[in-house]
Design a protein around this motif. Structure first.
Motif, PDB file in Angstrom:
ATOM      1  N   HIS A  63       0.836  -1.189   0.000  1.00 53.07           N
ATOM      2  CA  HIS A  63       0.000   0.000   0.000  1.00 53.07           C
ATOM      3  C   HIS A  63       0.878   1.249   0.000  1.00 53.07           C
ATOM      4  CE1 HIS A  63       0.879  -0.458   4.304  1.00 53.07           C
ATOM      5  NE2 HIS A  63       0.654   0.826   4.396  1.00 53.07           N
ATOM      6  N   THR A  64       0.270   2.390  -0.242  1.00 53.79           N
ATOM      7  CA  THR A  64       0.990   3.651  -0.326  1.00 53.79           C
ATOM      8  C   THR A  64       1.068   4.306   1.051  1.00 53.79           C
ATOM      9  OG1 THR A  64       0.176   3.936  -2.559  1.00 53.79           O
ATOM     10  CG2 THR A  64       1.031   5.891  -1.479  1.00 53.79           C
ATOM     11  N   SER A  65       2.242   4.843   1.349  1.00 52.72           N
ATOM     12  CA  SER A  65       2.450   5.556   2.609  1.00 52.72           C
ATOM     13  C   SER A  65       2.955   6.961   2.336  1.00 52.72           C
ATOM     14  CB  SER A  65       3.485   4.831   3.479  1.00 52.72           C
ATOM     15  OG  SER A  65       3.004   3.583   3.887  1.00 52.72           O
ATOM     16  N   LYS A  66       2.664   7.852   3.276  1.00 52.13           N
ATOM     17  CA  LYS A  66       3.258   9.182   3.254  1.00 52.13           C
ATOM     18  C   LYS A  66       4.602   9.031   3.970  1.00 52.13           C
ATOM     19  CE  LYS A  66      -0.182  10.571   5.664  1.00 52.13           C
ATOM     20  NZ  LYS A  66      -1.126  11.312   6.491  1.00 52.13           N
ATOM     21  N   ILE A  67       5.678   9.466   3.331  1.00 51.61           N
ATOM     22  CA  ILE A  67       7.013   9.274   3.891  1.00 51.61           C
ATOM     23  C   ILE A  67       7.702  10.626   4.003  1.00 51.61           C
ATOM     24  CG2 ILE A  67       9.233   8.123   3.578  1.00 51.61           C
ATOM     25  CD1 ILE A  67       7.635   6.225   1.605  1.00 51.61           C
ATOM     26  N   VAL A  68       8.273  10.893   5.175  1.00 48.80           N
ATOM     27  CA  VAL A  68       9.054  12.107   5.395  1.00 48.80           C
ATOM     28  C   VAL A  68      10.402  11.681   5.959  1.00 48.80           C
ATOM     29  CG1 VAL A  68       9.191  14.321   6.601  1.00 48.80           C
ATOM     30  CG2 VAL A  68       6.974  13.464   5.848  1.00 48.80           C
ATOM     31  N   VAL A  69      11.484  12.126   5.311  1.00 53.78           N
ATOM     32  CA  VAL A  69      12.839  11.811   5.737  1.00 53.78           C
ATOM     33  C   VAL A  69      13.503  13.121   6.146  1.00 53.78           C
ATOM     34  CG1 VAL A  69      15.049  10.819   5.053  1.00 53.78           C
ATOM     35  CG2 VAL A  69      12.931   9.897   4.114  1.00 53.78           C
ATOM     36  N   VAL A  70      14.011  13.162   7.384  1.00 44.62           N
ATOM     37  CA  VAL A  70      14.603  14.380   7.927  1.00 44.62           C
ATOM     38  C   VAL A  70      16.066  14.118   8.263  1.00 44.62           C
ATOM     39  CG1 VAL A  70      14.389  16.172   9.695  1.00 44.62           C
ATOM     40  CG2 VAL A  70      12.363  14.896   8.986  1.00 44.62           C
ATOM     41  N   LEU A  71      16.957  14.946   7.739  1.00 39.60           N
ATOM     42  CA  LEU A  71      18.369  14.881   8.092  1.00 39.60           C
ATOM     43  C   LEU A  71      18.611  15.917   9.176  1.00 39.60           C
ATOM     44  CD1 LEU A  71      21.291  13.883   7.607  1.00 39.60           C
ATOM     45  CD2 LEU A  71      21.487  15.677   5.885  1.00 39.60           C
ATOM     46  N   VAL A  72      19.123  15.470  10.320  1.00 39.01           N
ATOM     47  CA  VAL A  72      19.357  16.386  11.442  1.00 39.01           C
ATOM     48  C   VAL A  72      20.811  16.307  11.889  1.00 39.01           C
ATOM     49  CG1 VAL A  72      16.976  16.262  12.261  1.00 39.01           C
ATOM     50  CG2 VAL A  72      18.676  14.696  13.206  1.00 39.01           C
ATOM     51  N   GLU A  73      21.237  17.367  12.542  1.00 37.09           N
ATOM     52  CA  GLU A  73      22.560  17.422  13.153  1.00 37.09           C
ATOM     53  C   GLU A  73      22.338  17.665  14.643  1.00 37.09           C
ATOM     54  OE1 GLU A  73      25.961  20.729  13.104  1.00 37.09           O
ATOM     55  OE2 GLU A  73      25.544  19.860  11.130  1.00 37.09           O
ATOM     56  N   VAL A 120      19.375  10.401  10.321  1.00 37.57           N
ATOM     57  CA  VAL A 120      18.217  10.460   9.445  1.00 37.57           C
ATOM     58  C   VAL A 120      17.031   9.926  10.229  1.00 37.57           C
ATOM     59  CG1 VAL A 120      17.193   9.574   7.330  1.00 37.57           C
ATOM     60  CG2 VAL A 120      19.600  10.187   7.367  1.00 37.57           C
ATOM     61  N   ILE A 121      15.984  10.732  10.287  1.00 37.22           N
ATOM     62  CA  ILE A 121      14.750  10.343  10.972  1.00 37.22           C
ATOM     63  C   ILE A 121      13.686  10.129   9.897  1.00 37.22           C
ATOM     64  CG2 ILE A 121      13.003  11.009  12.662  1.00 37.22           C
ATOM     65  CD1 ILE A 121      15.112  12.920  13.860  1.00 37.22           C
ATOM     66  N   VAL A 122      13.102   8.946   9.870  1.00 29.67           N
ATOM     67  CA  VAL A 122      12.107   8.604   8.856  1.00 29.67           C
ATOM     68  C   VAL A 122      10.747   8.445   9.530  1.00 29.67           C
ATOM     69  CG1 VAL A 122      11.427   6.947   7.082  1.00 29.67           C
ATOM     70  CG2 VAL A 122      13.857   7.391   7.503  1.00 29.67           C
ATOM     71  N   TYR A 123       9.772   9.156   9.011  1.00 27.20           N
ATOM     72  CA  TYR A 123       8.388   9.004   9.447  1.00 27.20           C
ATOM     73  C   TYR A 123       7.600   8.419   8.288  1.00 27.20           C
ATOM     74  CZ  TYR A 123       8.862  11.777  13.704  1.00 27.20           C
ATOM     75  OH  TYR A 123       9.200  12.215  14.941  1.00 27.20           O
ATOM     76  N   ALA A 124       6.718   7.475   8.563  1.00 26.95           N
ATOM     77  CA  ALA A 124       5.864   6.882   7.528  1.00 26.95           C
ATOM     78  C   ALA A 124       4.492   6.601   8.128  1.00 26.95           C
ATOM     79  CB  ALA A 124       6.487   5.597   6.995  1.00 26.95           C
ATOM     80  N   GLU A 125       3.481   6.897   7.348  1.00 25.34           N
ATOM     81  CA  GLU A 125       2.091   6.710   7.774  1.00 25.34           C
ATOM     82  C   GLU A 125       1.265   6.404   6.536  1.00 25.34           C
ATOM     83  OE1 GLU A 125      -0.641  10.214   8.981  1.00 25.34           O
ATOM     84  OE2 GLU A 125       0.263   9.506  10.844  1.00 25.34           O
ATOM     85  N   SER A 126       0.249   5.583   6.674  1.00 24.11           N
ATOM     86  CA  SER A 126      -0.589   5.233   5.528  1.00 24.11           C
ATOM     87  C   SER A 126      -1.247   6.469   4.926  1.00 24.11           C
ATOM     88  CB  SER A 126      -1.681   4.243   5.936  1.00 24.11           C
ATOM     89  OG  SER A 126      -1.113   2.998   6.222  1.00 24.11           O
ATOM     90  N   ALA A 127      -1.277   6.509   3.611  1.00 25.75           N
ATOM     91  CA  ALA A 127      -1.928   7.599   2.893  1.00 25.75           C
ATOM     92  C   ALA A 127      -3.447   7.378   2.907  1.00 25.75           C
ATOM     93  CB  ALA A 127      -1.409   7.654   1.461  1.00 25.75           C
ATOM     94  N   PRO A 128      -4.232   8.459   2.719  1.00 28.12           N
ATOM     95  CA  PRO A 128      -5.694   8.311   2.764  1.00 28.12           C
ATOM     96  C   PRO A 128      -6.244   7.269   1.782  1.00 28.12           C
ATOM     97  CG  PRO A 128      -5.101  10.621   2.771  1.00 28.12           C
ATOM     98  CD  PRO A 128      -3.835   9.853   2.557  1.00 28.12           C
ATOM     99  N   PHE A 129      -5.758   7.257   0.557  1.00 29.27           N
ATOM    100  CA  PHE A 129      -6.199   6.280  -0.442  1.00 29.27           C
ATOM    101  C   PHE A 129      -5.102   5.249  -0.664  1.00 29.27           C
ATOM    102  CE2 PHE A 129      -8.987   9.865  -1.667  1.00 29.27           C
ATOM    103  CZ  PHE A 129     -10.197   9.205  -1.662  1.00 29.27           C
ATOM    104  N   TYR A 130      -4.659   4.620   0.410  1.00 30.71           N
ATOM    105  CA  TYR A 130      -3.478   3.760   0.353  1.00 30.71           C
ATOM    106  C   TYR A 130      -3.632   2.539  -0.539  1.00 30.71           C
ATOM    107  CZ  TYR A 130      -5.929   1.350   4.169  1.00 30.71           C
ATOM    108  OH  TYR A 130      -6.860   0.716   4.939  1.00 30.71           O
ATOM    109  N   TYR A 131      -4.841   2.046  -0.763  1.00 25.92           N
ATOM    110  CA  TYR A 131      -4.993   0.888  -1.647  1.00 25.92           C
ATOM    111  C   TYR A 131      -5.328   1.276  -3.094  1.00 25.92           C
ATOM    112  CZ  TYR A 131      -4.521  -2.563   1.986  1.00 25.92           C
ATOM    113  OH  TYR A 131      -4.017  -3.357   2.970  1.00 25.92           O
ATOM    114  N   LEU A 132      -5.781   2.494  -3.294  1.00 27.33           N
ATOM    115  CA  LEU A 132      -6.144   2.931  -4.648  1.00 27.33           C
ATOM    116  C   LEU A 132      -4.991   3.626  -5.355  1.00 27.33           C
ATOM    117  CD1 LEU A 132      -9.723   4.322  -3.948  1.00 27.33           C
ATOM    118  CD2 LEU A 132      -9.094   2.118  -4.933  1.00 27.33           C
ATOM    119  N   ASP A 133      -4.038   4.140  -4.605  1.00 33.76           N
ATOM    120  CA  ASP A 133      -2.882   4.834  -5.164  1.00 33.76           C
ATOM    121  C   ASP A 133      -1.863   3.774  -5.598  1.00 33.76           C
ATOM    122  OD1 ASP A 133      -0.642   6.375  -5.700  1.00 33.76           O
ATOM    123  OD2 ASP A 133      -1.047   7.768  -4.057  1.00 33.76           O
TER     124      ASP A 133
END
Length: 137
Positions: A63-73, A120-133
Motif C-alpha cells: 500500500h501507499t504511505s506518506k514518507i518524510v525523511v529528515v536529516l538532522v545534526e 536520518v529520521i524517517v516518518y511513515a504513515e498510511s496515505a488516505p487512499f493507500y490501496y487505490l494509489d
C-alpha cells in the motif's frame, strides 16, 4: 452520436477517478511534511539540515504511505533521539544509511563536519487512499 458522448463521458469519469487518489495523497503528504517539520524543528539541541517527502512504499506492505525523511545534526545519542521521537518509523546514523543505499547522496552536500552527529529520521504513515494509489504496489 449518443453512444460516443456516453463513451467519452465515461472515459473522463474513469480518468478523474484514477487521478483523485494521487491528488489527495499528495496533498496529505504535503500536510504530513509540515507536521513532521514542526515536530522536529521544535526539539532542542537539534538542527534540521534537510527534509524530503513523498508518497510511496517504504517496504512495509502493499500500500501507499506518506514518507518524510529528515536529516538532522545533533550532539544527542541515537537512544536519546529515539526517546525524543518515539513515533518515528526509523532513526539511523547518516553514515550507516549511506552504506546501505546511495539514494540519499544528495544529503551529503549538507553535512558540515563540525563534530556533531548526523542522523536520518524517517516518518511513515498510511496515505488516505493507500490501496487505490498505485505508487505503493
Amino acid at each position: 452520436m449518443k453512444k460516443i458522448i456516453i463513451g467519452i463521458s465515461l472515459a473522463i469519469i474513469f480518468v478523474i477517478c484514477l487521478c483523485v487518489p494521487y491528488w489527495v495523497d499528495d496533498f496529505a503528504c504535503a500536510k504530513y511534511h509540515r507536521e513532521i517539520e514542526d515536530i522536529v524543528s521544535s526539539a532542542e539541541e537539534i538542527k534540521v539540515i534537510d527534509i524530503l517527502s513523498g508518497c510511496g512504499n517504504p517496504a512495509n506492505g502493499n500500500h501507499t504511505s506518506k514518507i518524510v525523511v529528515v536529516l538532522v545534526e545533533t550532539k544527542m545519542s541515537l537512544t536519546d533521539l529515539k526517546n525524543e521521537f518515539p513515533k518515528a518509523f526509523e532513526i539511523m546514523p547518516f553514515d550507516e544509511l549511506l552504506q546501505e543505499t546511495k539514494t540519499f547522496n544528495k544529503f551529503s552536500k549538507h553535512i558540515s563536519g563540525n563534530g556533531n552527529e548526523n542522523y536520518v529520521i524517517v516518518y511513515a504513515e498510511s496515505a488516505p487512499f493507500y490501496y487505490l494509489d498505485l505508487r505503493g504496489h
